[in-house]
Design an enzyme around this catalytic site. Structure first.
Site, mmCIF file in Angstrom:
data_model
loop_
_atom_site.group_PDB
_atom_site.id
_atom_site.type_symbol
_atom_site.label_atom_id
_atom_site.label_comp_id
_atom_site.label_asym_id
_atom_site.label_seq_id
_atom_site.Cartn_x
_atom_site.Cartn_y
_atom_site.Cartn_z
ATOM 1 N N GLY A 65 0.792 -1.357 0.355
ATOM 2 C CA GLY A 65 0.068 0.027 -0.303
ATOM 3 C C GLY A 65 0.921 1.453 -0.339
ATOM 4 O O GLY A 65 2.377 1.051 0.587
ATOM 5 N N GLN A 70 2.505 10.296 1.102
ATOM 6 C CA GLN A 70 4.409 8.932 1.351
ATOM 7 C C GLN A 70 5.149 9.720 0.429
ATOM 8 O O GLN A 70 6.320 9.507 -0.054
ATOM 9 C CB GLN A 70 3.948 7.434 1.728
ATOM 10 C CG GLN A 70 3.426 6.795 3.074
ATOM 11 C CD GLN A 70 3.242 6.106 2.540
ATOM 12 O OE1 GLN A 70 2.208 4.987 2.233
ATOM 13 N NE2 GLN A 70 4.214 5.128 3.514
ATOM 14 N N CYS A 123 6.000 0.483 7.125
ATOM 15 C CA CYS A 123 5.443 0.722 6.919
ATOM 16 C C CYS A 123 6.667 1.427 6.131
ATOM 17 O O CYS A 123 7.672 1.443 6.260
ATOM 18 C CB CYS A 123 4.946 2.286 7.404
ATOM 19 S SG CYS A 123 4.835 3.407 6.775
ATOM 20 N N LEU A 124 6.600 2.271 5.105
ATOM 21 C CA LEU A 124 7.359 2.450 3.472
ATOM 22 C C LEU A 124 8.270 4.104 3.914
ATOM 23 O O LEU A 124 9.165 3.822 3.970
ATOM 24 C CB LEU A 124 6.904 2.110 2.265
ATOM 25 C CG LEU A 124 6.453 1.072 2.003
ATOM 26 C CD1 LEU A 124 5.708 1.332 0.702
ATOM 27 C CD2 LEU A 124 7.657 -0.260 1.473
ATOM 28 N N HIS A 165 -4.090 0.779 7.718
ATOM 29 C CA HIS A 165 -3.071 1.244 7.632
ATOM 30 C C HIS A 165 -2.944 2.549 6.915
ATOM 31 O O HIS A 165 -2.770 3.440 6.914
ATOM 32 C CB HIS A 165 -2.113 0.562 7.249
ATOM 33 C CG HIS A 165 -0.582 0.629 7.165
ATOM 34 N ND1 HIS A 165 -0.030 0.262 8.325
ATOM 35 C CD2 HIS A 165 -0.069 1.806 6.428
ATOM 36 C CE1 HIS A 165 1.376 0.712 8.013
ATOM 37 N NE2 HIS A 165 1.365 1.635 7.017
ATOM 38 N N HIS A 169 -3.135 7.436 6.797
ATOM 39 C CA HIS A 169 -1.624 7.951 6.676
ATOM 40 C C HIS A 169 -3.080 8.989 6.062
ATOM 41 O O HIS A 169 -2.534 10.378 6.710
ATOM 42 C CB HIS A 169 -1.303 7.339 5.621
ATOM 43 C CG HIS A 169 0.321 6.234 5.343
ATOM 44 N ND1 HIS A 169 0.849 6.875 6.080
ATOM 45 C CD2 HIS A 169 -0.001 4.624 5.088
ATOM 46 C CE1 HIS A 169 1.903 5.846 5.951
ATOM 47 N NE2 HIS A 169 1.871 4.805 5.769
HETATM 48 NI NI NI Z 1 2.617 3.139 6.003
#
Ligand code: NI
Length: 211
Positions: A65, A70, A123-124, A165, A169
């Site tokens: 995701g 992000q 999480c990235l 999730h 964000h």
């Molecule tokens: Ni994340």
């Protein structure tokens, strides 16, 4: 929050030239600022190019995701896609089934029932770390897709975790806000605990409770 539409379009125009976008890391205010609803600030071609970029960036990471903040955009859009786990035990224990590519526009979720399940996630934007988060096993997902069609469905198991999730964000919430802090792991420990289907052994070894 208010975001000037022309600044947003400029930012998108610059980003979509990239093969993959740099992923913003925790500590950057854009991950905490929340987002504006998508209400046509981009034209169809701009939106399609943005979604392509987000999808390329998610796949390259790789992740299941990616939310617009992000990549530095305070816009309520996320992409999700899970090819599924490598092993059957993880699939079974985590209810992790393949979740086909989709776009969530202005999503929101509400828990269905009281059941919570706790697993390691990452999480990235929190590179190298993993932690246990208790989340609703099933949620009602609402919002729009990229064509403006309504999303209105129940999502359960691992896809429900992904949806929660990514939607979080868009509200400026990171999994770190909900994590069982004693479960937090990095380096080889993160790899070890996150690759076990269930966090039982981690809970015993690190001293935290599971729901
Ligand atoms: Ni994340």
């Amino acid at each position: 929050m208010s975001v000037d539409a022309s600044r947003l379009r400029d930012a998108v125009a610059r980003l979509v030239e990239l093969d993959v976008a740099p992923i913003v890391q925790a500590g950057d205010p854009v991950l905490r600022a929340g987002t504006v609803c998508y209400d046509g600030q981009l034209d169809d071609a701009e939106l399609a190019r943005l979604i392509d970029l987000m999808t390329r960036t998610m796949r390259a990471a790789p992740g299941v995701g990616l939310a617009a903040p992000q990549i530095g955009l305070p816009l309520a859009i996320a992409v999700v896609e899970d090819p599924g786990p490598e092993d059957d035990e993880t699939a079974q224990v985590r209810e992790r089934i393949a979740y086909p590519h989709r776009v969530l526009v202005n999503p929101r979720y509400t828990p269905v029932g009281d059941e919570k399940v706790a697993f390691y996630e990452g999480c990235l934007s929190v590179q190298g770390w993993a932690g246990v988060v208790a989340r609703a096993r099933t949620v009602h997902l609402e919002g729009l897709d990229e064509r403006g069609n309504a999303l209105d469905e129940e999502v359960t198991g691992w896809p429900a975790r992904i949806v929660q999730h990514e939607t979080d964000h868009l509200l400026g919430v990171l999994y770190l806000d909900k994590v069982e802090t004693r479960s937090l792991a990095t380096g080889t420990a993160a790899h070890r605990w996150a690759s076990e289907p269930h966090p039982l052994a981690a809970a015993r070894a690190l001293g935290f409770e599971l729901p």
